[in-house]
Design a protein around this motif. Structure first.
Motif, PDB file in Angstrom:
ATOM      1  N   UNK A  25       0.915  -1.252   0.077  1.00  0.00           N
ATOM      2  CA  UNK A  25      -0.017  -0.079   0.108  1.00  0.00           C
ATOM      3  C   UNK A  25       0.864   1.149  -0.019  1.00  0.00           C
ATOM      4  N   UNK A  26       1.902   1.296   0.792  1.00  0.00           N
ATOM      5  CA  UNK A  26       2.726   2.403   0.977  1.00  0.00           C
ATOM      6  C   UNK A  26       3.408   2.710  -0.480  1.00  0.00           C
ATOM      7  N   UNK A  27       4.048   1.559  -1.098  1.00  0.00           N
ATOM      8  CA  UNK A  27       4.671   1.703  -2.330  1.00  0.00           C
ATOM      9  C   UNK A  27       3.669   2.257  -3.405  1.00  0.00           C
ATOM     10  N   UNK A  28       2.566   1.449  -3.450  1.00  0.00           N
ATOM     11  CA  UNK A  28       1.464   1.971  -4.411  1.00  0.00           C
ATOM     12  C   UNK A  28       1.217   3.501  -4.107  1.00  0.00           C
ATOM     13  N   UNK A  29       1.205   3.843  -3.136  1.00  0.00           N
ATOM     14  CA  UNK A  29       0.678   5.561  -2.648  1.00  0.00           C
ATOM     15  C   UNK A  29       1.739   6.357  -3.204  1.00  0.00           C
ATOM     16  N   UNK A  30       2.968   5.877  -2.999  1.00  0.00           N
ATOM     17  CA  UNK A  30       4.328   6.670  -3.250  1.00  0.00           C
ATOM     18  C   UNK A  30       4.229   6.721  -4.898  1.00  0.00           C
ATOM     19  N   UNK A  31       4.043   5.707  -5.687  1.00  0.00           N
ATOM     20  CA  UNK A  31       3.976   5.661  -7.174  1.00  0.00           C
ATOM     21  C   UNK A  31       2.794   6.832  -7.529  1.00  0.00           C
ATOM     22  N   UNK A  32       1.726   6.683  -6.999  1.00  0.00           N
ATOM     23  CA  UNK A  32       0.631   7.561  -7.305  1.00  0.00           C
ATOM     24  C   UNK A  32       1.020   8.915  -7.198  1.00  0.00           C
ATOM     25  N   UNK A  33       1.795   9.283  -5.980  1.00  0.00           N
ATOM     26  CA  UNK A  33       2.403  10.543  -5.842  1.00  0.00           C
ATOM     27  C   UNK A  33       3.308  10.939  -6.855  1.00  0.00           C
ATOM     28  N   UNK A  34       4.243  10.055  -7.305  1.00  0.00           N
ATOM     29  CA  UNK A  34       5.116  10.349  -8.201  1.00  0.00           C
ATOM     30  C   UNK A  34       4.680  10.494  -9.686  1.00  0.00           C
ATOM     31  N   UNK A  35       3.423   9.719  -9.949  1.00  0.00           N
ATOM     32  CA  UNK A  35       2.786   9.787 -11.054  1.00  0.00           C
ATOM     33  C   UNK A  35       2.041  11.362 -11.165  1.00  0.00           C
ATOM     34  N   UNK A  36       1.353  11.865 -10.096  1.00  0.00           N
ATOM     35  CA  UNK A  36       0.963  13.077  -9.802  1.00  0.00           C
ATOM     36  C   UNK A  36       1.939  14.239 -10.145  1.00  0.00           C
ATOM     37  N   UNK A  37       3.110  14.106  -9.617  1.00  0.00           N
ATOM     38  CA  UNK A  37       4.386  15.076  -9.770  1.00  0.00           C
ATOM     39  C   UNK A  37       4.756  15.067 -11.041  1.00  0.00           C
ATOM     40  N   UNK A  38       4.583  14.128 -11.771  1.00  0.00           N
ATOM     41  CA  UNK A  38       4.962  14.037 -13.197  1.00  0.00           C
ATOM     42  C   UNK A  38       4.184  14.213 -14.283  1.00  0.00           C
ATOM     43  N   UNK A  39       3.004  14.863 -13.797  1.00  0.00           N
ATOM     44  CA  UNK A  39       1.861  15.307 -14.852  1.00  0.00           C
ATOM     45  C   UNK A  39       0.776  14.307 -15.216  1.00  0.00           C
ATOM     46  N   UNK A  41       1.155  11.287 -16.221  1.00  0.00           N
ATOM     47  CA  UNK A  41       1.970  10.795 -17.334  1.00  0.00           C
ATOM     48  C   UNK A  41       2.297   9.241 -16.988  1.00  0.00           C
ATOM     49  N   UNK A  42       1.884   8.234 -17.779  1.00  0.00           N
ATOM     50  CA  UNK A  42       2.375   6.990 -17.532  1.00  0.00           C
ATOM     51  C   UNK A  42       3.395   6.796 -18.550  1.00  0.00           C
ATOM     52  N   UNK A  43       4.641   6.273 -18.469  1.00  0.00           N
ATOM     53  CA  UNK A  43       4.900   5.576 -17.127  1.00  0.00           C
ATOM     54  C   UNK A  43       5.460   6.637 -16.375  1.00  0.00           C
ATOM     55  N   UNK A  44       5.543   6.229 -14.974  1.00  0.00           N
ATOM     56  CA  UNK A  44       6.127   6.781 -13.847  1.00  0.00           C
ATOM     57  C   UNK A  44       7.553   6.456 -13.926  1.00  0.00           C
ATOM     58  N   UNK A  45       8.486   7.493 -14.216  1.00  0.00           N
ATOM     59  CA  UNK A  45       9.882   7.236 -14.213  1.00  0.00           C
ATOM     60  C   UNK A  45      10.409   7.581 -12.973  1.00  0.00           C
ATOM     61  N   UNK A  46      11.460   6.556 -12.515  1.00  0.00           N
ATOM     62  CA  UNK A  46      12.108   6.485 -11.149  1.00  0.00           C
ATOM     63  C   UNK A  46      13.141   5.945 -10.686  1.00  0.00           C
ATOM     64  N   UNK A  47      13.952   6.336  -9.880  1.00  0.00           N
ATOM     65  CA  UNK A  47      15.218   5.479  -9.702  1.00  0.00           C
ATOM     66  C   UNK A  47      14.536   4.671  -8.344  1.00  0.00           C
ATOM     67  N   UNK A  85      22.159   4.700 -14.601  1.00  0.00           N
ATOM     68  CA  UNK A  85      21.810   6.239 -14.877  1.00  0.00           C
ATOM     69  C   UNK A  85      20.481   6.318 -15.600  1.00  0.00           C
ATOM     70  N   UNK A  86      19.663   5.329 -15.650  1.00  0.00           N
ATOM     71  CA  UNK A  86      18.263   5.278 -16.432  1.00  0.00           C
ATOM     72  C   UNK A  86      17.444   5.026 -15.283  1.00  0.00           C
ATOM     73  N   UNK A  87      16.159   5.659 -15.370  1.00  0.00           N
ATOM     74  CA  UNK A  87      15.140   5.422 -14.354  1.00  0.00           C
ATOM     75  C   UNK A  87      14.478   4.111 -14.913  1.00  0.00           C
ATOM     76  N   UNK A  88      13.900   3.467 -13.872  1.00  0.00           N
ATOM     77  CA  UNK A  88      12.801   2.213 -14.308  1.00  0.00           C
ATOM     78  C   UNK A  88      11.545   2.757 -14.772  1.00  0.00           C
ATOM     79  N   UNK A  89      10.636   2.234 -15.452  1.00  0.00           N
ATOM     80  CA  UNK A  89       9.528   2.764 -15.775  1.00  0.00           C
ATOM     81  C   UNK A  89       8.606   1.838 -14.915  1.00  0.00           C
ATOM     82  N   UNK A  90       7.531   2.479 -14.404  1.00  0.00           N
ATOM     83  CA  UNK A  90       6.274   1.757 -13.711  1.00  0.00           C
ATOM     84  C   UNK A  90       5.046   2.541 -14.326  1.00  0.00           C
TER      85      UNK A  90
END
Length: 97
Positions: A25-39, A41-47, A85-90
């Motif tokens: 749940x915590x991980x998914x919530x953070x991914x949603x937050x990153x998704x929101x921060x990134x406008x 857009x799918x995919x979420x790009x993150x280290x 040096x490349x972010x993963x895609x979620x």
């Protein structure tokens, strides 16, 4: 106050899913937050270290297990980057309306 529909949808989806833990749940919530921060857009790009810090997950094994679990259960689609040096895609399977 309007609900954040993707989070509400996730909680509805997991309500009867005994496989989901607080770490998922915590991980998914953070991914949603990153998704929101990134406008939104799918995919979420993150280290991984960025996500782990925000989700308060200190063990890489726990992070990877939860990420792979969410992927296998269909809540996300995870594409790992094997380059440091490349972010993963979620890709989040979210419903916005």
């Amino acid at each position: 106050m309007e609900k954040f529909r993707p989070l509400s949808g996730f909680f509805e989806a997991i309500s009867n899913d005994a496989r989901i833990s607080v770490a998922h749940i915590g991980l998914y919530a953070v991914l949603l937050h990153c998704w929101q921060e990134q406008g939104f857009e799918n995919p979420v790009m993150a280290f991984s270290h960025e996500i782990m810090e925000k989700a308060k997950i200190s063990a890489r094994a726990t992070y990877l297990k939860c990420l792979h679990d969410l992927n296998e259960m269909g809540y996300i689609r995870y594409e790992r980057s094997y380059k440091r040096n490349n972010r993963s895609k979620v890709f989040l399977n979210v419903k916005c309306g």
